[in-house]
Write an enzyme that holds these catalytic residues in place. Structure first.
Site: not given
Ligand code: BEZ
Length: 211
Positions: A45
């Site tokens: 994210c």
């Molecule tokens: C991420 O943004 O890295 C992420 C968020 C939720 C689950 C897996 C990765």
């Protein structure tokens, strides 16, 4: 019920990093991209929000406002923005919706319970000035999206609206396009006076119109 292409995007009120907004009022007569991410302070994210911030001027050039969403609080969003700024080298100057009660997430079908009933998936909704949903994407939490592809599809949608052309596989800005099948050859003569290449009666290739 999932939101489908051509549906009217539902209106809502929500707290965001720029204060409480009414979605329709915030959109005004612009196009909009509403996109969700699963969680603040997570790695994928963080890269996505940084990239979107870097591309803000590209969205603006196309008359598109962008707004993010997750089930975290405004306070979390504000704190995380500093991390994004520090790690991605860019300021996040578009709003992020705080949706801890999942009101907007449920309205837009961003919760896919068999993937996770606690977090949104990576959804994207492209909304046109008539508030119609023109593109939907659902990506898994582990796969960051390609925001160039979202821009590319917006270019295609805006070309179709303006010039009655469609875009072929892997089309990129400036490449040849296709006259939509609903345009007769008679009408095409008026719309494309420089002519087109008829590969098949249903496959008419024309230079990308501009202006
Ligand atoms: C991420 O943004 O890295 C992420 C968020 C939720 C689950 C897996 C990765």
């Amino acid at each position: 019920m999932a939101l489908l292409l051509g549906d009217i995007a539902p209106d809502f009120e929500a707290d965001t990093t720029i204060g409480r907004i009414n979605f329709y009022k915030w959109l005004g007569s612009s196009w909009g991209v509403l996109f969700s991410h699963p969680k603040d302070y997570t790695p994928v994210c963080t890269t996505e929000l940084g990239e979107t911030a870097k591309l803000k001027h590209e969205f603006e050039k196309r008359g598109v406002k962008i707004i993010g969403l997750s089930v975290d609080s405004v306070q979390d969003h504000q704190g995380w923005k500093s991390d994004i700024e520090q790690t991605q080298g860019t300021k996040v100057d578009f709003p992020m919706i705080a949706d801890p009660d999942m009101k907007v997430a449920n309205l837009y079908g961003m919760i896919h319970p068999n993937a996770s009933d606690r977090f949104t998936v990576r959804s994207v909704f492209v909304i046109d000035p008539n508030k119609k949903v023109r593109l939907t994407l659902s990506y898994p939490a582990s796969a960051g999206r390609n925001f160039q592809e979202i821009l590319r599809t917006i270019d295609s949608l805006q070309l179709t609206d303006k010039y009655k052309v469609a875009t072929p596989v892997n089309w990129k800005e400036g490449e040849d396009v296709i006259i939509v099948p609903s345009v007769s050859n008679e009408e095409a003569k008026k719309l494309f006076p420089s002519g087109w290449k008829e590969v098949k009666p249903y496959l008419r290739i024309v230079r990308q119109p501009r202006g």
